[in-house]
Design a protein around this motif. Sequence first.
Motif, PDB file in Angstrom:
ATOM      1  N   GLY A 104       1.111  -1.275   0.209  1.00 15.50           N
ATOM      2  CA  GLY A 104      -0.009   0.240  -0.005  1.00 15.50           C
ATOM      3  C   GLY A 104       0.656   1.041   0.148  1.00 15.50           C
ATOM      4  O   GLY A 104       0.085   1.967  -0.129  1.00 15.50           O
ATOM      5  N   LEU A 105       1.957   1.334   0.866  1.00 18.88           N
ATOM      6  CA  LEU A 105       2.327   2.208   0.703  1.00 18.88           C
ATOM      7  C   LEU A 105       3.310   2.403  -0.165  1.00 18.88           C
ATOM      8  O   LEU A 105       3.909   3.798  -1.407  1.00 18.88           O
ATOM      9  N   ARG A 106       4.121   1.412  -1.334  1.00 21.98           N
ATOM     10  CA  ARG A 106       4.377   1.738  -2.320  1.00 21.98           C
ATOM     11  C   ARG A 106       3.629   2.182  -3.168  1.00 21.98           C
ATOM     12  O   ARG A 106       4.518   2.860  -4.360  1.00 21.98           O
ATOM     13  N   THR A 107       2.231   1.910  -3.076  1.00 26.09           N
ATOM     14  CA  THR A 107       0.940   2.115  -4.444  1.00 26.09           C
ATOM     15  C   THR A 107       1.143   3.681  -4.519  1.00 26.09           C
ATOM     16  O   THR A 107       1.170   4.378  -5.397  1.00 26.09           O
ATOM     17  N   ARG A 108       1.371   4.198  -2.949  1.00 21.00           N
ATOM     18  CA  ARG A 108       0.961   5.155  -3.060  1.00 21.00           C
ATOM     19  C   ARG A 108       2.306   6.284  -3.128  1.00 21.00           C
ATOM     20  O   ARG A 108       1.743   7.648  -3.116  1.00 21.00           O
ATOM     21  N   LEU A 109       3.248   6.161  -2.740  1.00 23.69           N
ATOM     22  CA  LEU A 109       4.209   6.141  -3.398  1.00 23.69           C
ATOM     23  C   LEU A 109       4.856   6.878  -5.398  1.00 23.69           C
ATOM     24  O   LEU A 109       4.791   8.005  -6.061  1.00 23.69           O
ATOM     25  N   GLU A 110       4.010   5.587  -5.414  1.00 24.72           N
ATOM     26  CA  GLU A 110       4.230   5.435  -6.701  1.00 24.72           C
ATOM     27  C   GLU A 110       2.965   6.192  -7.510  1.00 24.72           C
ATOM     28  O   GLU A 110       3.661   6.978  -8.573  1.00 24.72           O
ATOM     29  N   ARG A 111       2.206   6.395  -7.290  1.00 25.04           N
ATOM     30  CA  ARG A 111       1.239   7.286  -7.306  1.00 25.04           C
ATOM     31  C   ARG A 111       1.444   8.907  -7.096  1.00 25.04           C
ATOM     32  O   ARG A 111       0.994   9.718  -7.490  1.00 25.04           O
ATOM     33  N   ASN A 112       2.047   9.265  -6.302  1.00 27.69           N
ATOM     34  CA  ASN A 112       2.303  10.461  -6.094  1.00 27.69           C
ATOM     35  C   ASN A 112       3.756  11.171  -5.618  1.00 27.69           C
ATOM     36  O   ASN A 112       4.698  11.869  -5.232  1.00 27.69           O
ATOM     37  N   GLY A 113       4.347  10.010  -7.286  1.00 31.48           N
ATOM     38  CA  GLY A 113       5.998  10.180  -7.442  1.00 31.48           C
ATOM     39  C   GLY A 113       6.460  11.636  -7.494  1.00 31.48           C
ATOM     40  O   GLY A 113       7.266  11.958  -7.621  1.00 31.48           O
ATOM     41  N   LEU A 114       5.727  12.398  -8.446  1.00 31.82           N
ATOM     42  CA  LEU A 114       5.438  13.304  -9.422  1.00 31.82           C
ATOM     43  C   LEU A 114       5.787  14.483  -8.120  1.00 31.82           C
ATOM     44  O   LEU A 114       6.815  15.300  -7.819  1.00 31.82           O
ATOM     45  N   SER A 115       5.166  14.654  -7.319  1.00 34.01           N
ATOM     46  CA  SER A 115       5.154  15.877  -6.576  1.00 34.01           C
ATOM     47  C   SER A 115       6.239  15.658  -5.615  1.00 34.01           C
ATOM     48  O   SER A 115       6.965  15.829  -4.585  1.00 34.01           O
ATOM     49  N   LEU A 116       6.479  14.222  -4.840  1.00 35.69           N
ATOM     50  CA  LEU A 116       7.290  14.176  -4.198  1.00 35.69           C
ATOM     51  C   LEU A 116       8.702  14.051  -4.572  1.00 35.69           C
ATOM     52  O   LEU A 116       9.448  14.809  -4.188  1.00 35.69           O
ATOM     53  N   PHE A 117       9.251  13.643  -5.685  1.00 37.28           N
ATOM     54  CA  PHE A 117      10.127  14.220  -6.478  1.00 37.28           C
ATOM     55  C   PHE A 117      10.520  15.713  -6.333  1.00 37.28           C
ATOM     56  O   PHE A 117      12.153  16.395  -6.266  1.00 37.28           O
ATOM     57  N   PHE A 118       9.469  16.319  -6.905  1.00 41.02           N
ATOM     58  CA  PHE A 118       9.782  17.711  -6.600  1.00 41.02           C
ATOM     59  C   PHE A 118      10.149  18.185  -5.255  1.00 41.02           C
ATOM     60  O   PHE A 118      10.678  18.998  -4.918  1.00 41.02           O
ATOM     61  N   GLY A 119       8.833  17.681  -4.856  1.00 41.18           N
ATOM     62  CA  GLY A 119       9.866  18.195  -2.952  1.00 41.18           C
ATOM     63  C   GLY A 119      11.359  18.026  -2.423  1.00 41.18           C
ATOM     64  O   GLY A 119      11.229  19.026  -1.574  1.00 41.18           O
ATOM     65  N   VAL A 120      10.965  16.598  -2.843  1.00 36.02           N
ATOM     66  CA  VAL A 120      12.722  16.276  -2.436  1.00 36.02           C
ATOM     67  C   VAL A 120      13.440  17.708  -2.879  1.00 36.02           C
ATOM     68  O   VAL A 120      15.101  17.447  -2.216  1.00 36.02           O
ATOM     69  N   ILE A 121      13.510  17.700  -4.553  1.00 32.22           N
ATOM     70  CA  ILE A 121      14.636  18.580  -4.609  1.00 32.22           C
ATOM     71  C   ILE A 121      14.628  19.441  -4.413  1.00 32.22           C
ATOM     72  O   ILE A 121      14.931  20.776  -3.813  1.00 32.22           O
ATOM     73  N   PHE A 122      13.294  20.534  -4.168  1.00 33.83           N
ATOM     74  CA  PHE A 122      13.252  21.297  -3.626  1.00 33.83           C
ATOM     75  C   PHE A 122      13.683  22.159  -2.382  1.00 33.83           C
ATOM     76  O   PHE A 122      14.582  22.889  -2.292  1.00 33.83           O
ATOM     77  N   ILE A 123      13.188  20.873  -1.323  1.00 30.98           N
ATOM     78  CA  ILE A 123      14.457  20.933  -0.064  1.00 30.98           C
ATOM     79  C   ILE A 123      15.782  20.680  -0.382  1.00 30.98           C
ATOM     80  O   ILE A 123      16.710  21.545   0.557  1.00 30.98           O
ATOM     81  N   ALA A 124      16.212  19.922  -1.027  1.00 28.61           N
ATOM     82  CA  ALA A 124      17.623  19.764  -1.363  1.00 28.61           C
ATOM     83  C   ALA A 124      18.644  21.085  -1.868  1.00 28.61           C
ATOM     84  O   ALA A 124      19.190  20.888  -0.992  1.00 28.61           O
ATOM     85  N   ALA A 125      17.381  21.758  -2.903  1.00 32.04           N
ATOM     86  CA  ALA A 125      17.925  22.784  -3.779  1.00 32.04           C
ATOM     87  C   ALA A 125      18.164  24.300  -2.298  1.00 32.04           C
ATOM     88  O   ALA A 125      18.735  24.753  -2.592  1.00 32.04           O
ATOM     89  N   ILE A 126      16.936  24.225  -1.687  1.00 30.58           N
ATOM     90  CA  ILE A 126      17.109  25.370  -0.385  1.00 30.58           C
ATOM     91  C   ILE A 126      17.816  25.229   0.303  1.00 30.58           C
ATOM     92  O   ILE A 126      18.840  25.819   0.669  1.00 30.58           O
ATOM     93  N   ALA A 127      17.855  24.551   0.880  1.00 30.17           N
ATOM     94  CA  ALA A 127      19.406  23.841   1.896  1.00 30.17           C
ATOM     95  C   ALA A 127      20.332  23.660   1.378  1.00 30.17           C
ATOM     96  O   ALA A 127      21.256  25.153   2.100  1.00 30.17           O
ATOM     97  N   GLY A 128      20.769  23.619  -0.436  1.00 33.19           N
ATOM     98  CA  GLY A 128      22.256  23.774  -0.853  1.00 33.19           C
ATOM     99  C   GLY A 128      22.561  25.742  -1.135  1.00 33.19           C
ATOM    100  O   GLY A 128      23.155  26.006  -0.664  1.00 33.19           O
ATOM    101  N   GLN A 129      21.253  26.382  -1.260  1.00 40.87           N
ATOM    102  CA  GLN A 129      21.136  27.490  -1.162  1.00 40.87           C
ATOM    103  C   GLN A 129      21.742  28.184   0.279  1.00 40.87           C
ATOM    104  O   GLN A 129      21.944  29.204  -0.219  1.00 40.87           O
ATOM    105  N   ALA A 130      20.867  27.755   1.232  1.00 43.11           N
ATOM    106  CA  ALA A 130      21.107  28.021   2.119  1.00 43.11           C
ATOM    107  C   ALA A 130      23.211  28.312   2.538  1.00 43.11           C
ATOM    108  O   ALA A 130      24.041  28.962   3.575  1.00 43.11           O
ATOM    109  N   VAL A 131      22.948  26.777   2.953  1.00 42.32           N
ATOM    110  CA  VAL A 131      24.458  26.612   2.844  1.00 42.32           C
ATOM    111  C   VAL A 131      25.741  27.315   1.876  1.00 42.32           C
ATOM    112  O   VAL A 131      26.806  28.069   2.369  1.00 42.32           O
TER     113      VAL A 131
END
Lengths: 227, 147
Positions: free
Chosen positions: A3-30
């Motif tokens: 069930g979790l895997r299915t949810r991750l797959e079905r929300n992959g696009l928003s999760l992908f951009f959410g993760v790279i957003f956090i990584a990028a803003i952390a990099g911007q801060a550093v």
Amino acid sequence: MTGLRTRLERNGLSLFFGVIFIAAIAGQAVSGVALFNETQISAGLAPISLVDYVTTSAFAVDVTENWQSEFLQFLLYIVATVFFLQRGSPESKALDEAGRESDEDQLVAEFATADSPRWARARGWRLSVYSRSLSLVMGSIFFLSWLAQSITGSVAYSEEQMRDLQDPVTWTEYLRLPDFWSRTLQNWQSEFLAVASMVLLSIYLRERGSPESKPVGTPHEATGVEG
Amino acid sequence: MTRRPTHRDVTVLLGAACVGMLVLTACAGRPAASAAAGTASAFYSAIGSSDGAAACGLLTPAARHTLESDADESCDEAVLGGDVGTTLEERADPRPASTVSVAGREAQVVLSTDVVFLTITGSTWRITAVGCDPRPQRPYRCVVEGS
């Protein structure tokens, strides 16, 4: 787990951009605190910590000036594609569909289906608002981000001024200064260029499997076709 | 960048924006603006009572160092002697600051007889420049400044 895997797959696009957003803003801060501290040290002032830096207006203006331009890009894109067409582009509607389209095409009021959103089912102010809710929300975020840019920008500018032994400025003075408009327009021009490039390049180029592209074998003249 | 946004996109972006703004607006525990005026007043009180050590204690390390280098003597003596001491003594004024401007980690205190620039050092305000006169389209010229 399934069930979790299915949810991750079905929300992959928003999760992908959410993760790279956090990584990028952390990099911007550093990287931003390193740059800020270079200026501090060269001015004979004490360096600051990363936690202190992310609460500065210097960081906030760098963040919000990019946010406002991105939300403006989407706002203009959402509204412009209602009325403007581009022959051959998958970003455009078909050449006979310019405008707000009929209620039947939009599945509203008496043409709504059983699973249509509630505010789309009956005529009135709710339908009017809901019919423009995407641009209203994106537009609101744009204006709030631009306002935040202007406020944090005026503070960051005044901070630099005083570090250089010059007078600070008020918010209204800052709105008339080149710093505000340079920060604003340098972001706008890049966003507008990116959209125009996407609209035009997608006429002739393809990305197999992407909904932003026409199917690979689709003719260049085909308009309003997504992969 | 040019895909059409969906409601899910908007929800995610709004969530990210809220988290970002919470981080940005978090209070960093900085000293108050009134404390900057207090530091400027304390500096001139020390000058008025010829307490060089107290006055130097309110300068940034860079300002102290520049003052000592320029005068080739200790800060305690340099701040009270020569042209620097004369200028500062003339500008010592017990009246409260007329304007205090704070932006980020920098402040400007306008006294009736002087303009003082300060910065946050640690958790307190310290003076970066004092004895300052404006110049058109250029930075203030100050008798004490650290850079």
